[in-house]
Motif scaffolding. Structure first.
Motif, PDB file in Angstrom:
ATOM      1  N   ILE A 187       0.844  -1.199   0.000  1.00 14.42           N
ATOM      2  CA  ILE A 187       0.000   0.000   0.000  1.00 14.42           C
ATOM      3  C   ILE A 187       0.875   1.244   0.000  1.00 14.42           C
ATOM      4  N   TYR A 188       0.493   2.212  -0.809  1.00 14.34           N
ATOM      5  CA  TYR A 188       1.108   3.544  -0.765  1.00 14.34           C
ATOM      6  C   TYR A 188       0.011   4.577  -0.942  1.00 14.34           C
ATOM      7  N   GLU A 189      -0.153   5.437   0.069  1.00 14.04           N
ATOM      8  CA  GLU A 189      -1.143   6.521   0.013  1.00 14.04           C
ATOM      9  C   GLU A 189      -2.522   6.020  -0.417  1.00 14.04           C
ATOM     10  N   GLY A 190      -2.934   4.888   0.159  1.00 15.37           N
ATOM     11  CA  GLY A 190      -4.264   4.347  -0.121  1.00 15.37           C
ATOM     12  C   GLY A 190      -4.371   3.568  -1.413  1.00 15.37           C
ATOM     13  N   ASN A 191      -3.295   3.478  -2.165  1.00 17.15           N
ATOM     14  CA  ASN A 191      -3.314   2.783  -3.445  1.00 17.15           C
ATOM     15  C   ASN A 191      -2.479   1.508  -3.377  1.00 17.15           C
ATOM     16  N   GLN A 192      -2.783   0.596  -4.294  1.00 19.30           N
ATOM     17  CA  GLN A 192      -2.139  -0.714  -4.277  1.00 19.30           C
ATOM     18  C   GLN A 192      -0.803  -0.709  -5.017  1.00 19.30           C
ATOM     19  N   ILE A 193       0.132  -1.481  -4.485  1.00 15.79           N
ATOM     20  CA  ILE A 193       1.439  -1.710  -5.099  1.00 15.79           C
ATOM     21  C   ILE A 193       1.611  -3.215  -5.275  1.00 15.79           C
ATOM     22  N   HIS A 194       2.244  -3.606  -6.370  1.00 16.91           N
ATOM     23  CA  HIS A 194       2.685  -4.987  -6.550  1.00 16.91           C
ATOM     24  C   HIS A 194       4.212  -4.977  -6.529  1.00 16.91           C
ATOM     25  N   TYR A 195       4.789  -5.862  -5.734  1.00 17.76           N
ATOM     26  CA  TYR A 195       6.247  -5.861  -5.610  1.00 17.76           C
ATOM     27  C   TYR A 195       6.767  -7.282  -5.411  1.00 17.76           C
ATOM     28  N   GLU A 281      -8.110  -1.687  16.248  1.00 18.79           N
ATOM     29  CA  GLU A 281      -7.255  -1.992  15.104  1.00 18.79           C
ATOM     30  C   GLU A 281      -7.932  -1.610  13.793  1.00 18.79           C
ATOM     31  N   ILE A 282      -7.199  -0.930  12.940  1.00 19.90           N
ATOM     32  CA  ILE A 282      -7.690  -0.532  11.621  1.00 19.90           C
ATOM     33  C   ILE A 282      -6.642  -0.923  10.579  1.00 19.90           C
ATOM     34  N   GLU A 283      -7.009  -0.815   9.320  1.00 22.45           N
ATOM     35  CA  GLU A 283      -6.043  -1.044   8.242  1.00 22.45           C
ATOM     36  C   GLU A 283      -5.427   0.291   7.855  1.00 22.45           C
ATOM     37  N   PHE A 284      -4.125   0.401   7.980  1.00 25.21           N
ATOM     38  CA  PHE A 284      -3.432   1.644   7.621  1.00 25.21           C
ATOM     39  C   PHE A 284      -3.328   1.765   6.102  1.00 25.21           C
ATOM     40  N   LYS A 285      -3.429   3.003   5.639  1.00 24.50           N
ATOM     41  CA  LYS A 285      -3.400   3.278   4.205  1.00 24.50           C
ATOM     42  C   LYS A 285      -2.167   4.047   3.761  1.00 24.50           C
ATOM     43  N   SER A 286      -1.384   4.567   4.719  1.00 23.74           N
ATOM     44  CA  SER A 286      -0.214   5.357   4.335  1.00 23.74           C
ATOM     45  C   SER A 286       0.827   5.319   5.442  1.00 23.74           C
ATOM     46  N   ALA A 287       2.048   5.631   5.074  1.00 28.75           N
ATOM     47  CA  ALA A 287       3.124   5.703   6.052  1.00 28.75           C
ATOM     48  C   ALA A 287       2.853   6.801   7.072  1.00 28.75           C
ATOM     49  N   ALA A 288       2.264   7.900   6.618  1.00 28.48           N
ATOM     50  CA  ALA A 288       1.959   9.007   7.529  1.00 28.48           C
ATOM     51  C   ALA A 288       0.982   8.561   8.620  1.00 28.48           C
ATOM     52  N   ASP A 289      -0.012   7.753   8.247  1.00 23.77           N
ATOM     53  CA  ASP A 289      -0.978   7.260   9.228  1.00 23.77           C
ATOM     54  C   ASP A 289      -0.307   6.347  10.252  1.00 23.77           C
ATOM     55  N   VAL A 290       0.626   5.507   9.788  1.00 25.45           N
ATOM     56  CA  VAL A 290       1.326   4.587  10.700  1.00 25.45           C
ATOM     57  C   VAL A 290       2.172   5.382  11.688  1.00 25.45           C
ATOM     58  N   ILE A 291       2.886   6.386  11.172  1.00 22.97           N
ATOM     59  CA  ILE A 291       3.743   7.210  12.031  1.00 22.97           C
ATOM     60  C   ILE A 291       2.903   7.968  13.060  1.00 22.97           C
ATOM     61  N   ALA A 292       1.752   8.477  12.616  1.00 24.11           N
ATOM     62  CA  ALA A 292       0.864   9.206  13.537  1.00 24.11           C
ATOM     63  C   ALA A 292       0.351   8.278  14.639  1.00 24.11           C
ATOM     64  N   ALA A 293       0.055   7.027  14.285  1.00 24.03           N
ATOM     65  CA  ALA A 293      -0.434   6.079  15.283  1.00 24.03           C
ATOM     66  C   ALA A 293       0.655   5.757  16.306  1.00 24.03           C
ATOM     67  N   GLU A 294       1.902   5.692  15.850  1.00 16.97           N
ATOM     68  CA  GLU A 294       3.005   5.436  16.783  1.00 16.97           C
ATOM     69  C   GLU A 294       3.219   6.626  17.700  1.00 16.97           C
ATOM     70  N   GLU A 295       3.156   7.816  17.137  1.00 18.89           N
ATOM     71  CA  GLU A 295       3.327   9.022  17.946  1.00 18.89           C
ATOM     72  C   GLU A 295       2.198   9.180  18.943  1.00 18.89           C
ATOM     73  N   GLY A 296       1.005   8.670  18.599  1.00 14.93           N
ATOM     74  CA  GLY A 296      -0.152   8.759  19.496  1.00 14.93           C
ATOM     75  C   GLY A 296      -0.216   7.635  20.507  1.00 14.93           C
TER      76      GLY A 296
END
Length: 487
Positions: A187-195, A281-296
C-alpha cells in the motif's frame, strides 16, 4: 597410476568417442571452443577424492588444466544423487571454501548441489562435472549434455576432432531464460502496489519469507550496512487486521514509489508494527498514518535493522515496462524492458534472467529491476532510483564488469557476458552492482574472460583497461538480484 589418473583416462576416452560421433562445431573463441552434445549411460565408481573414500562418483566431464566446460545437463539415475562441479583455483583461494583433491597438491574448488534426486536438469560452468553419492552403493545414470568446451582438454580429443576458429563471436548456452517470481501486494497513500522480494540482510528473515512465498529470498548480509540515504522504510504488521502481509496481517505500507524519483529505493529498512493492547485496530493506508499512530501511542515500532530488496513492479501511476516481444532468446537485447508478463491473477511476474559469470567462473543468472541514472534505466525499461547513487563507494554495492569491446556476445553492450565480483552465498554478495567497463586495448588480441582473476591478469599485462562506468557523467548503480531461475 593413482585412482584419479585411472578415472580421468576412462572419462577422457569416453568423451573422445562421444565427440567423434556427435559433436558439431559452433562459435569458437580465441582459446579453442567446441560444441559438446551427447547422451551417455555412466556407471559410478569409488570417489578418489580425499575424504570421499566411501562415496561414489560418476564422472561426466573430466578436469584438465586450462579447460572450461559450459552448458546444460539433464539426467536420470538409479539412485538419488548430488551434482558436483569443480573449479580451478589457486592454493591461496583454497582456504575457507569447499575443495576436492586426490593428492593434496592439485586442489579444485567444489560446488555441491545437494539434489538427492533421481532426475533433474542443471546449468553449469566449471572445470569438471560429475554425479555423486555420499554412500558406497554404485549407481547408473543416463546423462544428456548440451554445451561447449573451451581450451584443449586432452591430446586424445584433439587428435580426433577438427574445428574452425571464430575469434569474433561468443554465446553461452541458455543466455537468457524466463524467471517467474511471486508478487506481493503493498500500500502507498491508499493505493495498491505490486512488488517482489529478492534479497534480505538477515538469514532467518529471508528464510521465513522464502518459505511463505515458495521462492528463494537470497541472503545478502552487506545490505545491513547500507546508508540511510539509500533506503526507504517498509512497515510490516505483526498483529491487527488479518491479511496477506508477511506475518499474515495487513499488507505492507511503503514510504515511496518510483514516482517519487528523488526518494524511491527498492531497498527497504524493515519497521515492524505492533498494535498495543486495548487499541481499535484498523487497516493503515499510508506511512503518515502509521507514524501518527506510533506518535499517538496506539502502536509500537521495532526498528529491526533488517533490509529487504523489494523492487516495485506496479505502483499507483506506473509500472515496469513489459517487452513487446515475448520470446526469450539467446540473442535478445537488454533494451525494451526486462519483463515479459505480469499476471495479476496468479500474482506472478516473469523477468528475463540474464546469464553471466561469478568471480570464479561459476554460472550466475540475474534480473534487472532498477538503476541510476535515468538514461540507462529508461533504456532497459526499469525504474529509476537516484538514491542508489549513495552506494557508489559503499560496500553495499559490488563490482560488476561489463565488456565495452572485444568478442561479440550476449553482454548488455553487445560483447561477451559480464563477470561479477561476488556470487550467491558469498559474504560480500549484494543485489546492488557498481558497473565497471572492460575495454581491450587491441581488439584483435581479445579473448573470452570468465573470472575476476582473468580480468586482473590481463589488466596487469596492459592488454585491457578497466574504468568505472559514468553514463551522462553520473554515478551508475544497477539493482541486479542474482536468482535461480529454475527453482
Amino acid at each position: 597410476m593413482n585412482k584419479l589418473q585411472s578415472l580421468l583416462i576412462i572419462g577422457i576416452v569416453s568423451i573422445g568417442i562421444i565427440f567423434v560421433s556427435s559433436s558439431s562445431d559452433q562459435l569458437v573463441d580465441a582459446g579453442s571452443r567446441k560444441k559438446i552434445h551427447f547422451t551417455e549411460t555412466i556407471t559410478s565408481s569409488q570417489d578418489p577424492g580425499q575424504g570421499h573414500e566411501n562415496h561414489q562418483l560418476a564422472l561426466i566431464l573430466s578436469p584438465n588444466e586450462g579447460t572450461i566446460y559450459d552448458g546444460s545437463m539433464t539426467f536420470t539415475s538409479s539412485e538419488p544423487v548430488q551434482i558436483i562441479v569443480l573449479h580451478e583455483i589457486s592454493s591461496q583461494e583454497s582456504k575457507g571454501q569447499p575443495t576436492w583433491t586426490v593428492d593434496g597438491k592439485t586442489i579444485y574448488g567444489l560446488s555441491l548441489i545437494d539434489l538427492q534426486k533421481n532426475s533433474g536438469s542443471f546449468e553449469f560452468t566449471g572445470a569438471a562435472l560429475a554425479l555423486h553419492s555420499p554412500n558406497s552403493k554404485k549407481f547408473t545414470s543416463t546423462v544428456s549434455l548440451d554445451g561447449w568446451i573451451r581450451g584443449q582438454p586432452t591430446d586424445v580429443i584433439m587428435q580426433k576432432i577438427e574445428f574452425e576458429k571464430d575469434e569474433s563471436s561468443y554465446l553461452l548456452s541458455r543466455t537468457n531464460v524466463p524467471a517467474t517470481i511471486p508478487m506481493h501486494k503493498g500500500i502507498y497513500e491508499g493505493n495498491q502496489i505490486h512488488y517482489i522480494i529478492t534479497d534480505g540482510s538477515d538469514k532467518n528473515y529471508a528464510k521465513t519469507i522464502s518459505d511463505k512465498q515458495e521462492w528463494n529470498v537470497e541472503f545478502a548480509p552487506v545490505l545491513a550496512d547500507v546508508p540511510e540515504k539509500a533506503l526507504q522504510k517498509l512497515y510490516v504488521f505483526k498483529n491487527g487486521v488479518k491479511g496477506n502481509g508477511i506475518y499474515g496481517f495487513q499488507n505492507e505500507v511503503f514510504s515511496s514509489t518510483p514516482s517519487q524519483k528523488s526518494e524511491y529505493s527498492a531497498l527497504n529498512s524493515i519497521v515492524e508494527v505492533t498494535w498495543k493492547v486495548g487499541q481499535k485496530e484498523i487497516e493503515f493506508k499510508s506511512a503518515a498514518d502509521v507514524i501518527a499512530a506510533e506518535e499517538g501511542g496506539r502502536v509500537k515500532f521495532n526498528e529491526t535493522g533488517i533490509v529487504l530488496n523489494t523492487p516495485q513492479i506496479i505502483w499507483p501511476d506506473g509500472q515496469m515496462k513489459v517487452r513487446s516481444d515475448k520470446e526469450i532468446s539467446d540473442e535478445m537485447s537488454y533494451s525494451g524492458g526486462q519483463i515479459t508478463e505480469i499476471n495479476k491473477e496468479e500474482m506472478t511476474v516473469t523477468f528475463v534472467a540474464h546469464r553471466g559469470w561469478g568471480p570464479d567462473g561459476r554460472t550466475i543468472y540475474y534480473i534487472v529491476t532498477d538503476a541510476t541514472p535515468s538514461g540507462p534505466a529508461e533504456t532497459m525499461g526499469v525504474a529509476s532510483s537516484p538514491s542508489s547513487a549513495n552506494l557508489i563507494t559503499h560496500s553495499g554495492a559490488v563490482d560488476l564488469f561489463q565488456f565495452k569491446n572485444g568478442i561479440t556476445g550476449s553482454g548488455p553492450l553487445g560483447f561477451q557476458a559480464g563477470i561479477a565480483g561476488a556470487s550467491l552465498g558469498d559474504a560480500n554478495y549484494s543485489p546492488m552492482w557498481r558497473i565497471y567497463l572492460v575495454e581491450w586495448n587491441d581488439e584483435k588480441s581479445a579473448k573470452i574472460l570468465e573470472t575476476r582473476s582473468d580480468i586482473d591478469s590481463f589488466s596487469k599485462e596492459d592488454k585491457l583497461s578497466v574504468s568505472i562506468a559514468r553514463p551522462t557523467n553520473s554515478d551508475h548503480i544497477v539493482n541486479c538480484p542474482f536468482i535461480d531461475p529454475f527453482q
